[in-house]
Write a protein that holds these residues in place. Structure first.
Motif, mmCIF file in Angstrom:
data_model
loop_
_atom_site.group_PDB
_atom_site.id
_atom_site.type_symbol
_atom_site.label_atom_id
_atom_site.label_comp_id
_atom_site.label_asym_id
_atom_site.label_seq_id
_atom_site.Cartn_x
_atom_site.Cartn_y
_atom_site.Cartn_z
ATOM 1 N N GLU A 196 2.369 1.408 -3.645
ATOM 2 C CA GLU A 196 1.647 1.767 -4.987
ATOM 3 C C GLU A 196 0.635 3.424 -4.526
ATOM 4 O OE1 GLU A 196 -0.206 0.998 -7.001
ATOM 5 O OE2 GLU A 196 1.216 -0.721 -7.042
ATOM 6 N N SER A 246 1.019 6.704 -7.490
ATOM 7 C CA SER A 246 0.307 6.466 -7.600
ATOM 8 C C SER A 246 -0.067 8.483 -7.267
ATOM 9 C CB SER A 246 -0.991 6.312 -6.443
ATOM 10 O OG SER A 246 -2.263 6.555 -7.282
ATOM 11 N N HIS A 301 0.479 -1.667 -0.070
ATOM 12 C CA HIS A 301 0.453 -0.027 -0.301
ATOM 13 C C HIS A 301 0.879 1.580 0.067
ATOM 14 C CE1 HIS A 301 -3.245 2.745 1.554
ATOM 15 N NE2 HIS A 301 -2.693 2.806 2.259
ATOM 16 N N GLU A 358 -4.668 0.164 -9.422
ATOM 17 C CA GLU A 358 -3.678 -0.326 -8.633
ATOM 18 C C GLU A 358 -4.494 -2.215 -9.119
ATOM 19 O OE1 GLU A 358 -4.141 1.145 -4.482
ATOM 20 O OE2 GLU A 358 -4.257 -1.203 -3.659
#
Lengths: 158, 158
Positions: A47, A51, A44, A64
């Motif tokens: 990501e 992002s 997480h 994702e």
């Protein structure tokens, strides 16, 4: 700003190394709080950082990948390494004038929201440190010594 | 740098407000990880921030009062408020040239150690975010919803 990213990257790598010392099934145990498991937390963090950095570069937000296809240590670590070059080159080229640039997005309610770049870059920094704090509690609950969170004594300022 | 402090102060206040909704004995329960209890974590955050800021101002490090004399919500909150003016005025007067100033101290082994101001100021920021991450896990373990850790949407950049 860069130094706080360097701190996060170093601490993240320390956690990847720490993960090697723990049975892999422990990394996937669903725990209370945060996003659930140790490995999912690291996934997480990787990501979310990537992002937002894509957004700040004006690139479309990447889809994702499902965590299921990354649910082992080496895959999450590889993902972190794969994204790192792009993230690092964006962060090292940060200049003060970018602080007030605006990123406009559509939120989950379909409404247009706008954030200053300075707000997002700090959000990314705080996001990782916060989740790492959660790992430290889970680690103690497992009876393992966590990675130190100290920022001093990491030779980041030499 | 200032914005990350403002974030920390706002989140800390949100946690003090959150603490009002929880039976006080829960705040003092010894938990696994971190420095042990919710209230002791908040006390520790307040103390560590103030102590480093004193160091950076060239003031002698204050003696940390025993937690026992601060072991209730209103006392820790008062302590946080009492120190806040001095901390805020130091942080808002931060300039880039201070980054490389040096603070020299004697560590617990009696050895002389030296840190750049830029290193310490970031250490203080990361220290608080990390400990707040720990509170969020304990909160979920208690069945309580934690304070959001999001830095965006706090109106810090308006």
């Amino acid at each position: 700003m860069l130094k706080l990213f360097e701190y996060n990257w170093q601490v993240r790598d320390d956690w990847f190394t720490w993960c090697e010392t723990v049975p892999e099934e422990e990394l996937l145990v669903k725990r209370i709080g945060g996003v659930g498991s140790i490995l999912y937390t690291l996934f997480h963090i990787v990501e979310v950082e990537y992002s937002w950095i894509c957004g700040l570069q004006g690139k479309p937000e990447p889809t994702e990948p499902p965590f299921e296809s990354y649910a082992n240590l080496s895959k999450v670590r590889d993902l972190s390494r794969r994204y790192h070059g792009e993230v690092e080159s964006f962060v090292t080229s940060w200049t003060d004038e970018m602080e007030d640039w605006k990123l406009t997005e559509t939120d989950s309610n379909g409404e247009t929201v706008s954030f200053k770049y300075g707000e997002i870059i700090r959000h990314v920094i705080a996001h990782e440190i916060h989740h790492i704090g959660q790992l430290s509690v889970w680690s103690r609950e497992m009876g393992w010594k966590p990675v130190t969170a100290n920022l001093i004594d990491r030779e980041l300022f030499e």
